[in-house]
Design an enzyme around this catalytic site. Structure first.
Site: not given
Ligand code: GLN
Length: 502
Positions: A74, A157, A181
């Site tokens: 990420k 997210s 998330s």
């Protein structure tokens, strides 16, 4: 297309069937040809150099389990010398000067970092639509179906990580979970996602959103892979004061333990109005599967869970407003091109650099912390947090694991909620309580709706019982094949205008 797991790749590498360079090259090509906008950046030279080094280590006798296996990171994790944007314009030109501890840990296990995945700006969002680098499409429906139906969001997210793994652009990815998330995008994309206990993984080098809630974790196809990846991520770190100084654990050790006598608690508050009825039926069927494995089921109560969302949406913005004050045009990333004085420079840099959702959170947080309002909002929210935590203690006196749906509905269409923040925040209604209490929580594939969309089963265990959670998930996956289902190939022209910057 069959699913390729970390465990399979590790076995192939061990048996000499494929080299890390071959595997890495293969994934880099897939990423290059994919249309999901799942990655913000890749660094082929960096990844291939790591792969080469891994192959050389193996040739010299190194047998580390994940040696040479590629994983997507990420874009919230700093990796020295590479672009790290956190989904924001303000960090568009930021090159990290050091590497996040979790990534460093993975690298020392021989994991290859394939690239940086797309995400909501500063991890604020549930659909990946707040990314400055464009929206991500959900591989389960990445093309529009007529004018009324846009492609689906992958969740957020960690939406880029979820889409990357679901579309097999990476065998696994890292995510972070402040309020859901990891778990919500895992549920939307048919993955296994685990948010570890607070403090299990170091937050050093992971760009901070809400420091008392943020936690890194694995996003994978299987619980076994989640255990393998967590083994390489977790550990005490002197550079993070909230990191837990406890002995390292092998999270794969108890995967196959019997579930005979397991006590499952179903909180009545998680099955009320607002839950999609098809999903409720899917969760019920999954729970029956556990009964067949020897578990017993009882109703429990988390009476303050309706206060989790209001509590979170004060605490998280309050911490964010403080954390994000460092992006001032002086120390990191972008600075406005023209300004009259220092204050004007701060104002212009932040006005131009942050998107609307981030600005909204900063304003809410600054307001909640300001003198006169602190007691009315922030300290009240902390009291609610304590009540929510106490509810879990009481529930775990009666059961070993709490189960429910991960999300109130399956993946939704792009643009369908982006104008309504409160509607968007409701996505986190089941996931936020575990963050507030610091507990390990995961989502595993539990079946599909009639429209063919994945449904996540949410599992919460007591503090530090990740191994138990993974054991429960693994046993379920031995009996079911929901997690092995791959999305249908995209039919027809992909929506190519999604990748542009806002
Ligand atoms: N969707 C939640 C939010 O926007 C959770 C985000 C997260 O876990 N990073 O705050």
């Amino acid at each position: 297309m069959t699913i390729t797991t970390l465990a399979t790749l590790a076995a192939d590498l061990k048996d000499g069937k494929r080299s890390s360079v071959e595997i890495t090259q293969d994934y880099l090509e897939r990423i290059e040809h994919s249309q999901h906008n799942a990655f913000i950046s890749t660094n082929a030279d960096f990844a291939l150099a790591q792969a080469k080094a891994a192959d050389a280590k193996r040739a010299s006798g190194d047998t580390t389990q994940l040696l040479g296996v590629p994983v997507a990171q990420k874009d919230i994790f700093c990796i020295e010398g590479t672009q790290t944007t956190c989904g924001s314009k303000i960090l568009e030109n930021f090159i990290a000067p050091y590497t996040a501890t979790v990534v460093e840990n993975m690298h020392s296990h021989g994991v290859v970092s394939l690239g940086k995945t797309n995400m909501d700006e500063f991890a604020m969002g549930s659909s990946n639509e707040t990314s400055y680098y464009g929206s991500v499409t959900n591989p389960w429906r990445s093309v529009g179906r007529g004018s009324a139906q846009d492609p689906l969001v992958p969740g957020g997210s960690s939406g880029g990580s979820a889409a990357a793994v679901a579309a097999q652009l990476a065998p696994a990815a890292t995510g972070t979970d402040t309020g859901g998330s990891i778990r919500q995008p895992a549920a939307f994309c048919n993955l296994t996602g685990l948010k570890p206990s607070y403090g299990r993984c170091s937050r050093y080098g992971m760009i901070a959103f809400a420091s008392s809630l943020d936690q890194a974790g694995p996003m994978t196809h299987t619980a076994e892979d989640a255990a393998l990846l967590l083994n390489s991520m977790a550990g005490f770190d002197t550079k993070d004061a909230t990191s837990l100084d406890i002995p390292t654990e092998d999270f794969t050790a108890s995967l196959n333990h019997s579930l005979e006598g397991l006590k499952i608690g179903l909180p009545k508050e998680f099955f009320g109005a607002g839950l999609d009825s098809e999903m409720a039926a899917i969760i019920e069927t999954a729970v029956k599967q556990f009964e067949a494995l020897g578990a017993t089921v009882k109703e429990v109560s988390l009476p303050n869970s309706h206060l989790a969302l209001p509590s979170y949406y004060v605490i998280a913005p309050a911490e964010a407003s403080s954390n994000l004050s460092r992006f001032d045009g002086v120390r990191y990333g972008q600075r406005a091109a023209e300004y009259s004085d220092l204050v004007d420079m701060y104002t212009k840099t932040r006005s131009e650099g942050f998107g609307n959702e981030v600005k909204r959170r900063i304003m809410i947080g600054a307001y909640a912390l300001s003198s006169g309002y602190y007691d009315a909002y922030y300290s009240q929210a902390l009291k609610l947090r304590r009540l929510i935590s106490n509810d879990f203690d009481a529930a775990f006196a009666e059961c070993d694991v709490i189960m429910g749906p991960t999300t109130p509905s399956p993946a939704f269409a792009m643009n369908s909620k982006s104008d309504d923040p409160t509607e968007m925040y409701l996505n986190d209604i089941f996931t936020i309580p575990a963050n507030l209490a610091g507990l390990p929580a995961g989502s595993i594939p539990a079946g599909f709706t009639q429209a063919g969309l994945p449904t996540g089963l949410h599992l919460i265990t007591p503090y530090l019982q990740e191994a138990k959670l993974l054991n429960i998930a693994h046993k379920f996956q031995q009996e079911t094949d929901w997690h092995l289902q791959a999305p249908p190939p995209a039919d027809g022209a992909l929506n190519s205008n999604l990748g542009g910057k806002h």
